[in-house]
Design a protein around this motif. Structure first.
Motif, PDB file in Angstrom:
ATOM      1  N   SER A  76      -3.538  58.429  -5.957  1.00  0.00           N
ATOM      2  CA  SER A  76      -4.218  57.271  -5.376  1.00  0.00           C
ATOM      3  C   SER A  76      -4.521  56.226  -6.450  1.00  0.00           C
ATOM      4  N   LEU A  77      -4.953  56.693  -7.611  1.00  0.00           N
ATOM      5  CA  LEU A  77      -5.227  55.764  -8.712  1.00  0.00           C
ATOM      6  C   LEU A  77      -3.953  55.093  -9.217  1.00  0.00           C
ATOM      7  N   LEU A  78      -2.855  55.845  -9.252  1.00  0.00           N
ATOM      8  CA  LEU A  78      -1.590  55.266  -9.708  1.00  0.00           C
ATOM      9  C   LEU A  78      -1.100  54.153  -8.787  1.00  0.00           C
ATOM     10  N   VAL A  79      -1.438  54.228  -7.532  1.00  0.00           N
ATOM     11  CA  VAL A  79      -1.084  53.165  -6.590  1.00  0.00           C
ATOM     12  C   VAL A  79      -2.156  52.078  -6.585  1.00  0.00           C
ATOM     13  N   TYR A  80      -3.417  52.487  -6.608  1.00  0.00           N
ATOM     14  CA  TYR A  80      -4.544  51.564  -6.467  1.00  0.00           C
ATOM     15  C   TYR A  80      -4.636  50.569  -7.625  1.00  0.00           C
ATOM     16  N   ILE A  81      -4.518  51.041  -8.837  1.00  0.00           N
ATOM     17  CA  ILE A  81      -4.762  50.177  -9.996  1.00  0.00           C
ATOM     18  C   ILE A  81      -3.767  49.018 -10.088  1.00  0.00           C
ATOM     19  N   PRO A  82      -2.451  49.244 -10.081  1.00  0.00           N
ATOM     20  CA  PRO A  82      -1.555  48.075 -10.170  1.00  0.00           C
ATOM     21  C   PRO A  82      -1.601  47.180  -8.929  1.00  0.00           C
ATOM     22  N   LEU A  83      -1.771  47.782  -7.773  1.00  0.00           N
ATOM     23  CA  LEU A  83      -1.840  46.982  -6.553  1.00  0.00           C
ATOM     24  C   LEU A  83      -3.082  46.096  -6.556  1.00  0.00           C
ATOM     25  N   LEU A  84      -4.222  46.668  -6.898  1.00  0.00           N
ATOM     26  CA  LEU A  84      -5.460  45.891  -6.934  1.00  0.00           C
ATOM     27  C   LEU A  84      -5.400  44.814  -8.020  1.00  0.00           C
ATOM     28  N   ALA A  85      -4.864  45.140  -9.178  1.00  0.00           N
ATOM     29  CA  ALA A  85      -4.774  44.147 -10.257  1.00  0.00           C
ATOM     30  C   ALA A  85      -3.933  42.947  -9.817  1.00  0.00           C
ATOM     31  N   THR A  86      -2.848  43.202  -9.111  1.00  0.00           N
ATOM     32  CA  THR A  86      -2.003  42.113  -8.630  1.00  0.00           C
ATOM     33  C   THR A  86      -2.725  41.275  -7.583  1.00  0.00           C
ATOM     34  N   VAL A  87      -3.379  41.935  -6.649  1.00  0.00           N
ATOM     35  CA  VAL A  87      -4.100  41.206  -5.596  1.00  0.00           C
ATOM     36  C   VAL A  87      -5.253  40.398  -6.193  1.00  0.00           C
ATOM     37  N   LEU A  88      -5.990  40.964  -7.143  1.00  0.00           N
ATOM     38  CA  LEU A  88      -7.090  40.235  -7.776  1.00  0.00           C
ATOM     39  C   LEU A  88      -6.592  39.043  -8.585  1.00  0.00           C
ATOM     40  N   PHE A  89      -5.452  39.200  -9.231  1.00  0.00           N
ATOM     41  CA  PHE A  89      -4.868  38.102  -9.994  1.00  0.00           C
ATOM     42  C   PHE A  89      -4.580  36.922  -9.069  1.00  0.00           C
ATOM     43  N   LEU A  90      -3.975  37.205  -7.922  1.00  0.00           N
ATOM     44  CA  LEU A  90      -3.695  36.138  -6.956  1.00  0.00           C
ATOM     45  C   LEU A  90      -4.977  35.611  -6.311  1.00  0.00           C
ATOM     46  N   TYR A  91      -5.940  36.496  -6.089  1.00  0.00           N
ATOM     47  CA  TYR A  91      -7.220  36.099  -5.495  1.00  0.00           C
ATOM     48  C   TYR A  91      -7.949  35.096  -6.380  1.00  0.00           C
ATOM     49  N   THR A  92      -7.861  35.242  -7.688  1.00  0.00           N
ATOM     50  CA  THR A  92      -8.546  34.298  -8.580  1.00  0.00           C
ATOM     51  C   THR A  92      -7.994  32.888  -8.392  1.00  0.00           C
ATOM     52  N   PHE A  93      -6.684  32.758  -8.268  1.00  0.00           N
ATOM     53  CA  PHE A  93      -6.102  31.430  -8.049  1.00  0.00           C
ATOM     54  C   PHE A  93      -6.557  30.858  -6.709  1.00  0.00           C
ATOM     55  N   TRP A  94      -6.548  31.677  -5.680  1.00  0.00           N
ATOM     56  CA  TRP A  94      -6.979  31.229  -4.360  1.00  0.00           C
ATOM     57  C   TRP A  94      -8.450  30.828  -4.382  1.00  0.00           C
ATOM     58  N   PHE A  95      -9.288  31.634  -5.020  1.00  0.00           N
ATOM     59  CA  PHE A  95     -10.726  31.378  -5.071  1.00  0.00           C
ATOM     60  C   PHE A  95     -11.019  30.075  -5.803  1.00  0.00           C
ATOM     61  N   ILE A  96     -10.384  29.874  -6.942  1.00  0.00           N
ATOM     62  CA  ILE A  96     -10.614  28.650  -7.724  1.00  0.00           C
ATOM     63  C   ILE A  96     -10.159  27.423  -6.939  1.00  0.00           C
ATOM     64  N   ALA A  97      -9.012  27.536  -6.282  1.00  0.00           N
ATOM     65  CA  ALA A  97      -8.506  26.394  -5.498  1.00  0.00           C
ATOM     66  C   ALA A  97      -9.418  26.098  -4.313  1.00  0.00           C
ATOM     67  N   LEU A  98      -9.916  27.133  -3.661  1.00  0.00           N
ATOM     68  CA  LEU A  98     -10.738  26.923  -2.463  1.00  0.00           C
ATOM     69  C   LEU A  98     -12.166  26.476  -2.810  1.00  0.00           C
ATOM     70  N   VAL A  99     -12.805  27.157  -3.752  1.00  0.00           N
ATOM     71  CA  VAL A  99     -14.205  26.874  -4.046  1.00  0.00           C
ATOM     72  C   VAL A  99     -14.371  25.648  -4.939  1.00  0.00           C
ATOM     73  N   PHE A 100     -13.545  25.539  -5.957  1.00  0.00           N
ATOM     74  CA  PHE A 100     -13.710  24.459  -6.925  1.00  0.00           C
ATOM     75  C   PHE A 100     -12.723  23.320  -6.736  1.00  0.00           C
ATOM     76  N   HIS A 101     -11.856  23.411  -5.734  1.00  0.00           N
ATOM     77  CA  HIS A 101     -10.858  22.381  -5.449  1.00  0.00           C
ATOM     78  C   HIS A 101     -10.051  22.033  -6.697  1.00  0.00           C
ATOM     79  N   ASP A 102      -9.669  23.066  -7.399  1.00  0.00           N
ATOM     80  CA  ASP A 102      -8.924  22.895  -8.641  1.00  0.00           C
ATOM     81  C   ASP A 102      -7.686  23.781  -8.565  1.00  0.00           C
ATOM     82  N   GLY A 103      -6.531  23.174  -8.438  1.00  0.00           N
ATOM     83  CA  GLY A 103      -5.291  23.931  -8.349  1.00  0.00           C
ATOM     84  C   GLY A 103      -4.484  23.812  -9.614  1.00  0.00           C
ATOM     85  N   LEU A 104      -3.331  24.413  -9.574  1.00  0.00           N
ATOM     86  CA  LEU A 104      -2.447  24.346 -10.747  1.00  0.00           C
ATOM     87  C   LEU A 104      -1.781  23.004 -10.858  1.00  0.00           C
TER      88      LEU A 104
END
Length: 104
Positions: A76-104
């Motif tokens: 479960s950890l072998l699947v959870y860790i890389p999957l979560l890291a990828t989703v969180l990486f993308l979530y940070t971009f989405w969060f910054i764009a949505l909350v702070f109106h700052d995109g790439l």
């Protein structure tokens, strides 16, 4: 032989741990992004990666506490860790764009 009460408590604990593994990392990343970017845009990539690591560890702690066999827990950890890291990486971009109106 376990009774129904013991099984119900075990299932509830598993459910709360599953919810914690799903929500805790996003709460940590969101709090970090708000506190570091609200007052200024001077944040570092190193700090972002430390937060990402801490968030994945915060979620992995809940996975480690799952009441399942050790082999299943490790898988479960072998699947959870890389999957979560990828989703969180993308979530940070989405969060910054949505909350702070700052995109790439």
């Amino acid at each position: 032989m376990p009774n129904e009460t013991t099984e119900g408590v075990g299932q509830r604990r598993f459910g709360w741990r599953l919810v914690g593994a799903a929500i805790a990392p996003f709460v940590v990343v969101s709090a970090y992004l708000i506190f570091t970017r609200w007052s200024s845009y001077r944040s570092t990539a190193f700090g972002d990666y430390v937060c990402l690591t801490f968030s994945v560890v915060a979620g992995a702690v809940f996975v480690v506490m799952f009441p399942i066999r050790p082999l299943h827990r490790a898988l479960s950890l072998l699947v959870y860790i890389p999957l979560l890291a990828t989703v969180l990486f993308l979530y940070t971009f989405w969060f910054i764009a949505l909350v702070f109106h700052d995109g790439l």
